[in-house]
Design a protein around this motif. Structure first.
Motif, PDB file in Angstrom:
ATOM      1  N   ASP A   1       1.033 -77.263  10.439  1.00  0.00           N
ATOM      2  CA  ASP A   1       1.250 -77.512   9.003  1.00  0.00           C
ATOM      3  C   ASP A   1       1.706 -76.251   8.275  1.00  0.00           C
ATOM      4  OD1 ASP A   1       0.382 -80.149   9.328  1.00  0.00           O
ATOM      5  OD2 ASP A   1      -1.709 -79.529   9.149  1.00  0.00           O
ATOM      6  N   GLY A   2       2.853 -75.722   8.685  1.00  0.00           N
ATOM      7  CA  GLY A   2       3.357 -74.502   8.070  1.00  0.00           C
ATOM      8  C   GLY A   2       4.835 -74.564   7.794  1.00  0.00           C
ATOM      9  N   SER A   3       5.417 -73.374   7.600  1.00  0.00           N
ATOM     10  CA  SER A   3       6.852 -73.255   7.376  1.00  0.00           C
ATOM     11  C   SER A   3       7.304 -71.877   7.834  1.00  0.00           C
ATOM     12  CB  SER A   3       7.196 -73.450   5.892  1.00  0.00           C
ATOM     13  OG  SER A   3       6.652 -72.398   5.113  1.00  0.00           O
ATOM     14  N   PHE A   4       8.602 -71.758   8.092  1.00  0.00           N
ATOM     15  CA  PHE A   4       9.139 -70.446   8.448  1.00  0.00           C
ATOM     16  C   PHE A   4      10.520 -70.291   7.839  1.00  0.00           C
ATOM     17  CE2 PHE A   4      10.947 -73.110  11.766  1.00  0.00           C
ATOM     18  CZ  PHE A   4      12.236 -72.620  11.901  1.00  0.00           C
ATOM     19  N   SER A   5      10.887 -69.034   7.611  1.00  0.00           N
ATOM     20  CA  SER A   5      12.238 -68.716   7.146  1.00  0.00           C
ATOM     21  C   SER A   5      12.687 -67.426   7.809  1.00  0.00           C
ATOM     22  CB  SER A   5      12.285 -68.582   5.612  1.00  0.00           C
ATOM     23  OG  SER A   5      11.426 -67.541   5.178  1.00  0.00           O
TER      24      SER A   5
ATOM     25  N   LEU B   1       3.858 -58.905  14.617  1.00  0.00           N
ATOM     26  CA  LEU B   1       4.577 -59.724  15.593  1.00  0.00           C
ATOM     27  C   LEU B   1       5.641 -60.590  14.930  1.00  0.00           C
ATOM     28  CD1 LEU B   1       1.690 -60.941  17.919  1.00  0.00           C
ATOM     29  CD2 LEU B   1       3.180 -58.972  18.207  1.00  0.00           C
ATOM     30  N   PHE B   2       5.519 -60.793  13.624  1.00  0.00           N
ATOM     31  CA  PHE B   2       6.438 -61.679  12.912  1.00  0.00           C
ATOM     32  C   PHE B   2       7.255 -60.907  11.882  1.00  0.00           C
ATOM     33  CE2 PHE B   2       2.442 -63.989  13.788  1.00  0.00           C
ATOM     34  CZ  PHE B   2       2.911 -64.815  14.793  1.00  0.00           C
ATOM     35  N   GLU B   3       7.520 -59.630  12.165  1.00  0.00           N
ATOM     36  CA  GLU B   3       8.254 -58.798  11.215  1.00  0.00           C
ATOM     37  C   GLU B   3       9.631 -59.397  10.936  1.00  0.00           C
ATOM     38  OE1 GLU B   3       9.562 -54.117  10.619  1.00  0.00           O
ATOM     39  OE2 GLU B   3       8.531 -54.768  12.445  1.00  0.00           O
ATOM     40  N   GLY B   4       9.937 -59.541   9.649  1.00  0.00           N
ATOM     41  CA  GLY B   4      11.215 -60.106   9.247  1.00  0.00           C
ATOM     42  C   GLY B   4      11.223 -61.614   9.194  1.00  0.00           C
ATOM     43  N   LEU B   5      10.121 -62.251   9.575  1.00  0.00           N
ATOM     44  CA  LEU B   5      10.034 -63.707   9.584  1.00  0.00           C
ATOM     45  C   LEU B   5       8.884 -64.149   8.695  1.00  0.00           C
ATOM     46  CD1 LEU B   5      11.027 -66.406  10.944  1.00  0.00           C
ATOM     47  CD2 LEU B   5       9.180 -66.049  12.589  1.00  0.00           C
ATOM     48  N   ALA B   6       9.182 -64.951   7.683  1.00  0.00           N
ATOM     49  CA  ALA B   6       8.139 -65.480   6.809  1.00  0.00           C
ATOM     50  C   ALA B   6       7.550 -66.718   7.466  1.00  0.00           C
ATOM     51  CB  ALA B   6       8.708 -65.814   5.435  1.00  0.00           C
ATOM     52  N   LEU B   7       6.273 -66.645   7.829  1.00  0.00           N
ATOM     53  CA  LEU B   7       5.631 -67.725   8.565  1.00  0.00           C
ATOM     54  C   LEU B   7       4.307 -68.070   7.904  1.00  0.00           C
ATOM     55  CD1 LEU B   7       5.788 -69.489  11.173  1.00  0.00           C
ATOM     56  CD2 LEU B   7       4.485 -67.684  12.320  1.00  0.00           C
ATOM     57  N   THR B   8       4.095 -69.359   7.650  1.00  0.00           N
ATOM     58  CA  THR B   8       2.833 -69.824   7.084  1.00  0.00           C
ATOM     59  C   THR B   8       2.265 -70.917   7.984  1.00  0.00           C
ATOM     60  OG1 THR B   8       3.834 -71.560   5.720  1.00  0.00           O
ATOM     61  CG2 THR B   8       3.702 -69.351   4.754  1.00  0.00           C
TER      62      THR B   8
END
Length: 217
Positions: free
Chosen positions: A187-191, A154-161
């Motif tokens: 408490d995460g991050s995305f790029s 579901l998050f292909e191409g998106l770095a999500l923590t």
């Protein structure tokens, strides 16, 4: 004296009734224990492996396998359970429990299973329909950074923590996955794809609708 005799007979009857109830419960408990001990549970290993492999696309292996009766029917419990994908990614689950689900789909000839997965990286529980494949349930406290890419379609191409909680209702058809996901990440991050920087956040709320042909709203 007559009243005392009547009270004595009543107390004796109550005591006898209590003993009969205790004996009955004891017999039922022993029957359940012997049933579980003697049940040929290993014959049902494929019943646990099949739905997991179909749902995840991973080769599935199970350590110990046990069975226990309950209100929802016989529950198969595998511990630990290892999932391995062709690309080399691997996840080990602490425990997987599978039993028949309370669902009206049985009346339509479509079996439904209740699945409960527990791992150090979080948990998943809900109803799984093996054919055609569909899932309706919840994810709890899932550490996204520990999951392999094969589970993050579901998050292909998106770095999500971060720590993910989600309500999921998805079905796999000829055109791919379709359905809805309500998610909350803490408490995460995305790029974005190709971005050298990750954007941190305290909370992220999202609602995704998959169209079944690779489209996402």
């Amino acid at each position: 004296m007559v009243a005392a005799a009547r009270r004595g007979r009543a107390a004796h009857a109550a005591s006898a009734g209590g003993r009969a109830l205790a004996i009955g419960l004891g017999c039922a408990l022993l029957t359940a224990v012997f049933f579980v001990v003697r049940f040929p549970v290993d014959r049902f290993r494929s019943a646990l492996v099949g739905p997991l492999a179909a749902a995840t696309g991973a080769e599935t292996t199970i350590g110990s396998l046990s069975a226990r009766p309950g209100l929802g029917g016989l529950t198969l419990v595998g511990a630990p359970v290892a999932l391995a994908w062709p690309g080399g990614a691997r996840v080990v689950l602490e425990r997987v429990a599978l039993r028949p689900a309370w669902s009206l789909s049985w009346l339509r000839g479509r079996p439904a299973l209740h699945v409960d997965l527990r791992a150090p990286s979080g948990g998943l529980a809900g109803t799984l329909w093996p054919d055609p494949l569909a899932f309706d349930g919840e994810l709890e406290d899932v550490a996204l950074a520990t999951l392999p890419p094969e589970l993050l379609v579901l998050f292909e191409g998106l770095a999500l923590t971060g720590e993910l909680d989600a309500d999921v209702s998805l079905a796999r058809g000829d055109a791919g996955l379709a359905g809805e996901v309500e998610l909350s990440v803490a408490d995460g991050s995305f790029s974005a794809p190709g971005s050298p920087l990750a954007v941190p956040f305290e909370s992220l709320e999202g609602s995704l609708r998959l169209g079944g042909a690779g489209t996402v709203e």
